[in-house]
Write a protein that holds these residues in place. Structure first.
Motif, short mmCIF file in Angstrom:
data_model
loop_
_atom_site.label_atom_id
_atom_site.label_comp_id
_atom_site.label_asym_id
_atom_site.label_seq_id
_atom_site.Cartn_x
_atom_site.Cartn_y
_atom_site.Cartn_z
N LYS A 243 -58.18 28.48 51.90
CA LYS A 243 -57.86 29.89 52.04
C LYS A 243 -56.37 30.13 52.08
N ASP A 244 -55.60 29.28 52.72
CA ASP A 244 -54.17 29.47 52.87
C ASP A 244 -53.37 28.65 51.87
N GLN A 245 -54.02 27.95 50.93
CA GLN A 245 -53.31 27.11 49.99
C GLN A 245 -52.64 27.96 48.92
N LYS A 246 -51.38 27.68 48.59
CA LYS A 246 -50.65 28.41 47.58
C LYS A 246 -51.04 27.91 46.19
N THR A 247 -51.32 28.85 45.29
CA THR A 247 -51.67 28.49 43.93
C THR A 247 -50.74 29.21 42.96
N TYR A 248 -50.28 28.47 41.93
CA TYR A 248 -49.42 29.02 40.89
C TYR A 248 -50.14 28.88 39.57
N GLU A 249 -50.59 30.00 39.02
CA GLU A 249 -51.35 29.98 37.78
C GLU A 249 -51.04 31.24 36.98
N ALA A 250 -51.17 31.15 35.65
CA ALA A 250 -50.94 32.29 34.78
C ALA A 250 -51.72 32.11 33.49
N THR A 251 -52.05 33.25 32.86
CA THR A 251 -52.75 33.22 31.58
C THR A 251 -52.03 34.13 30.60
N ALA A 252 -52.25 33.88 29.30
CA ALA A 252 -51.69 34.70 28.23
C ALA A 252 -52.83 35.24 27.38
N THR A 253 -52.81 36.56 27.12
CA THR A 253 -53.85 37.21 26.32
C THR A 253 -53.18 37.98 25.20
N VAL A 254 -53.52 37.67 23.95
CA VAL A 254 -52.94 38.35 22.79
C VAL A 254 -53.76 39.60 22.51
N PHE A 291 -40.10 33.64 35.95
CA PHE A 291 -40.08 33.08 34.61
C PHE A 291 -38.64 32.81 34.16
N GLN A 292 -38.47 31.71 33.38
CA GLN A 292 -37.19 31.35 32.82
C GLN A 292 -37.02 31.98 31.44
N GLU A 293 -35.76 32.09 31.00
CA GLU A 293 -35.49 32.63 29.68
C GLU A 293 -35.91 31.60 28.62
N THR A 337 -42.05 28.73 34.24
CA THR A 337 -41.60 29.35 35.48
C THR A 337 -40.82 28.34 36.31
N GLU A 338 -40.06 28.89 37.26
CA GLU A 338 -39.31 28.03 38.16
C GLU A 338 -40.25 27.21 39.05
N GLU A 339 -41.51 27.63 39.14
CA GLU A 339 -42.46 26.91 39.96
C GLU A 339 -43.15 25.79 39.19
N GLY A 340 -42.79 25.60 37.91
CA GLY A 340 -43.36 24.51 37.13
C GLY A 340 -44.61 24.88 36.36
N ILE A 341 -44.91 26.18 36.22
CA ILE A 341 -46.11 26.62 35.49
C ILE A 341 -45.73 26.91 34.04
N GLU A 342 -46.59 26.56 33.10
CA GLU A 342 -46.41 26.87 31.70
C GLU A 342 -47.59 27.68 31.19
#
Length: 892
Positions: A243-254, A291-293, A337-342
């Motif tokens: 419940k308290d665990q941090k998650t870093y996730e993202a998706t891309a939708t065209v 997010f990075q440039e 991202t700076e958090e290491g997510i692609e």
């Protein structure tokens, strides 16, 4: 079988039967809610939907175990409650929204937790709802096929592919057995699993797949039922450490792409007109992403400069870079991202050259290594880089009959070039030449017949071709020069060039002096003698010529002319002035010609345009007219004997004519009329007075017309209304009507059950008014005193001793205060005598409990089974036991 054994068996069976209710029927569902709550019915206007908890745990739950809450979801989180029953009829207001059902256990049911279900978006008709449901099923099947079917096919090379496909088909068919099941499945996948597997498949799209055996469970977390919680938005949360665990996730939708590919198709080399496409980046974790440039090689993309919060989305654009060489480009665009997510998506484009298809073939790579190994020929046999199938190419040569094309000057704004020059290209080499036609921004190259010249024309050895050249249409003022290069497609070094030049001059214009007036005429036809100054007319003057004009201030005889807003007008400029009839014109018709002029270079006055202006002044006719506001007054209602009359209301009288009037004081019969604030009214003036009902009017309806007249024989009236209601008489119940019913005059025995009912006077008053009186049974007494707490006022008792007894019932006197009944402290009693005789056979009777008495209730177990038959069986069993004991003693 001996008699003793038979009796023992009978007694045992009866005792077991008598114990069945406590062992079987006392059980009731309890525990935490789980399983799957569904909604039956299509999501369409007019359809009745209902709760379906066939798959809810624990089993055997019923409607009485829950409370229902139907809500309309109008946004991501906005919920509006629309129903509290098990079923709900969808209304027009629900169109386009989703319905949310919350199932909550009732207090004391032994159940805990809350279940939630949602419908698809509500459609207008059942046919549309079925189409939406089918689309959701197709989308689910497509996602299942894209995400799992291909992997399964690769992993089942050992012959199990057919079995898996059949299982997938069975699952898809089974998913249609229950309506709205696709919505539940979609929400479960998105909310409980976090979209881990789907995100991974999107992030790695376009990259080589890694084939593994078996199923990778590292991305799947299975929670037990007690670990799952649903928040107010319907999202699944988990208890414990997750419940308290941090998650870093993202998706891309065209956008508008099922394959998640930004495909720009095939375009020409000029990429300026290629429209951008958009990709939605969503933070599917529970922490912010920074997010990075990025700067892809072949595409331009929008950077994400602001942190993206959990659950939020941002739409970014992507566009091919200008200057891409002809060819095909297929890139994987990756945001980091700076958090290491692609998060990645694919971008594709094919760029064609400016020439025809033969040029494209030259641009395509042809030196890629073949998948099959080939033998390398000896150096002596290998052709050189400049070799061609035709060995005569080494001797290619071209020539032109002129090196320059000088066109005559063209005037600006021409519609077509008035001159065409020719150039002749000759093949002076030893073999055939495939000619490449030059491209120019300023000149057109055409065949001799005037058609467009295209590359790929072949010129045989010694032959010539004539081409026509002319300036393109639409060139603006200026000098233009371009070098036209005719070259061989086989060898770009074989080329000839021609310089083309042309000048576009400014066209000479004819001097035009013109001014346009808007409006060109105006009139005032409704002026009355003694008129006030009317609204002025604005006239706009526009220089429609091509020379500068200097305007003179206009004037008129019967109109006041305002100052010009500007006197010098360049071509296209405008100026304005106003005109209004002069004050004090008498009855008659007036006509003016307002001249717009300028002073010429010779000092003469040149009239550019004339504006017609007219006015008509007519005699004033005397008009007498009165109006009242308001035209109706309603003083409402009052009860007869009212102490104060309703508050007075104000009436306004206005002179709407054009002549002074003198008012007379109005009067009324049942209404008091106040004094006029003024009696002389000029045109447009007003006065006021007040009206109210008189005191002491009897019951009835009073309607009058209050007339305001004057010496000019005109009048206005206001209608007034007032109602007096007759006073209500209180209903006073007579205590003599208090009575006791149900006591028999024949008497009772010591085994009788005596039942009676106390009836209070006035208890049938269902619509009480203030001051009404009634009597309510309070308690009763035979030996002991027993009280009632609420209706029905009935009791039962039994007496085991013979004798004569008196039943006494006490009644409380109550008075209605306008909102509730209140005890007055007074009481009335009624008595009835009865007799008890000794019964011939005495049996044990339970201690009587009066109905409604303040006795403790039996503990409820949730079992509604009637236990009377089991009590009888138990009594019979006890009797059998007693009989056996007596029988054995007598035998001894």
């Amino acid at each position: 079988m001996e008699r003793k054994r038979f009796l023992a068996v009978v007694m045992t069976v009866m005792m077991v039967i008598s114990m069945i209710p406590s062992m079987v029927f006392a059980a009731a569902p309890s525990g935490e809610l789980g399983g799957k709550l569904k909604i039956k019915g299509l999501a369409a206007v007019g359809v009745v939907v209902s709760a379906d908890y066939a798959k809810v745990t624990p089993e055997e739950v019923t409607d009485e175990d829950f409370t229902f809450s139907w809500s309309r979801q109008t946004g991501e989180k906005e919920l509006t409650q629309v129903g509290t029953e098990k079923t709900y009829t969808i209304t027009q207001d629900d169109l386009g929204c989703r319905l949310v059902l919350d199932l909550t256990p009732v207090d004391g049911s032994g159940l805990t937790g809350i279940l939630t279900a949602k419908t698809l978006e509500v459609a207008a008709t059942e046919e549309e709802a079925k189409a939406v449901e089918q689309e959701a099923e197709d989308t689910q099947q497509t996602e299942t096929a894209d995400g799992t079917e291909n992997a399964q096919l690769e992993e089942t090379a050992d012959g199990t592919e057919e079995a898996q496909l059949e299982e997938t088909a069975d699952n898809a068919e089974g998913s249609q057995d229950s309506e709205n099941q696709d919505v539940d499945r979609t929400e479960d996948v998105q909310q409980n699993a976090g979209n881990e597997q789907e995100d991974d498949s999107q992030n790695t799209k376009g990259q080589p797949e890694e084939t593994t055996e078996g199923t990778d469970d590292s991305q799947m977390k299975i929670y037990t039922e007690d670990q799952l919680q649903v928040d107010e938005n319907g999202n699944v949360q988990t208890d414990g450490s997750e419940k308290d665990q941090k998650t870093y996730e993202a998706t891309a939708t065209v956008e508008d792409s099922e394959d998640q590919i930004c495909d720009f198709g095939t375009v020409k080399s000029d990429l300026e007109d290629v429209e951008a496409q958009y990709v939605q980046i969503t933070n599917t974790g529970n922490e912010n992403l920074n997010f990075q440039e990025i700067s892809p090689e072949h595409f331009m993309v929008q950077d994400i400069t602001e942190p993206l919060s959990a659950g939020e989305s941002v739409s970014v654009w992507i566009q091919p870079r200008e200057g891409l060489e002809p060819g095909e480009y297929d890139d994987m665009i990756t945001y980091r991202t700076e958090e290491g997510i692609e998060v990645s998506f694919e971008a594709k484009i094919a760029v064609e050259g400016e020439d025809d298809s033969s040029d494209d073939e030259d641009l395509k790579p042809s030196d890629e290594p073949s998948a099959e190994p080939t033998e390398t020929p000896d150096d002596s046999e290998a052709p050189s880089a400049g070799d061609n199938a035709d060995a005569s190419l080494e001797a290619q040569s071209l020539d032109v009959n002129t090196g320059s094309l000088n066109f005559s000057d063209i005037e600006e704004n021409y519609t077509q070039a008035n001159e065409t020059l020719s150039v002749t290209v000759t093949n002076t080499g030893d073999g055939t030449v495939t000619l490449k036609i030059p491209k120019s921004d300023y000149f057109e190259v055409m065949n001799e017949d005037g058609s467009e010249a295209v590359s790929g024309i072949q010129i045989a050895k010694g032959d010539s071709l004539m081409f026509m050249v002319q300036p393109k249409t639409g060139l603006t003022k200026g000098d233009y020069s371009d070098t036209l290069i005719f070259e061989s497609e086989e060898d770009s070094e074989v080329a000839v060039q021609v310089t083309a030049e042309v000048s576009v001059k400014e066209a000479e214009q004819e001097q035009i002096t013109a001014v346009q007036a808007d409006p060109e005429s105006f009139s005032y036809d409704d002026l009355k003698e003694g008129y006030d100054t009317p609204e002025a007319t604005t006239i706009t003057l526009t220089n429609t010529g091509n020379t500068t004009v200097s305007l003179m201030q206009p004037y008129a005889e019967y109109f006041d002319i305002g100052e010009l807003s500007a006197s010098v007008l360049e071509p296209g400029d405008s100026a304005a002035f106003t005109a209004v009839p002069v004050t004090g014109l008498k009855v008659g018709n007036y006509l003016d010609s307002i001249q717009i002029a300028q002073t010429s270079s010779e000092g003469q006055e040149d009239v550019l345009t004339t504006i017609k202006a007219s006015a008509t002044v007519s005699e004033v006719k005397k008009i007498y007219k009165l109006s009242v506001t308001p035209e109706e007054l309603n003083f409402g209602k009052a009860k007869e004997g009212y102490s104060e009359a309703p508050e007075a209301q104000k009436v306004t009288v206005t002179n709407e004519g054009n002549t002074n009037v003198t008012l007379n004081a109005p009067s009324g019969k049942n209404f008091k009329i106040g004094k006029l604030s003024a009696t002389e009214l000029a045109p447009g003036e007003s006065c006021t007075f007040k009206i109210r009902p008189k005191e002491g009017l009897k019951a009835g309806s009073y309607t009058e017309s209050v007339v305001i007249d004057n010496k000019q024989q005109i009048s206005a009236e206001v209608k007034v209304q007032f109602t007096v209601k007759a006073a209500r008489k209180a209903k006073i119940a007579d205590p003599t009507d208090n009575k006791i019913t149900g006591i028999s005059s024949d008497g009772y025995t010591t085994q009788s059950k005596i039942t009676f009912t106390a009836v209070g006077a006035g208890m049938d008053n269902e619509s009480p008014g203030k001051g009404d009186v009634r009597y309510v049974p309070y308690n009763w007494k035979v030996i002991n005193t027993n009280s009632w707490s609420s209706a029905p006022y009935t009791a039962a008792f039994g007496i085991t001793k013979a004798g004569t007894y008196t039943l006494t019932v006490t009644f409380d006197r109550q008075k209605y205060n306008g909102s509730e009944w209140k005890n007055t402290g007074e009481q009335d009693t009624k008595q009835v005598n009865f007799s008890i005789t000794q019964a011939q056979t005495v049996t044990a009777t339970p201690t009587p409990q009066p109905n409604g008495a303040t006795a403790k209730s039996a503990v409820k177990t949730g079992d509604t089974t009637n236990i009377t038959p089991f009590v009888i069986i138990l009594a019979i069993a006890a009797g059998c036991i007693v009989g056996v004991v007596v029988y054995k003693r007598r035998k001894k």
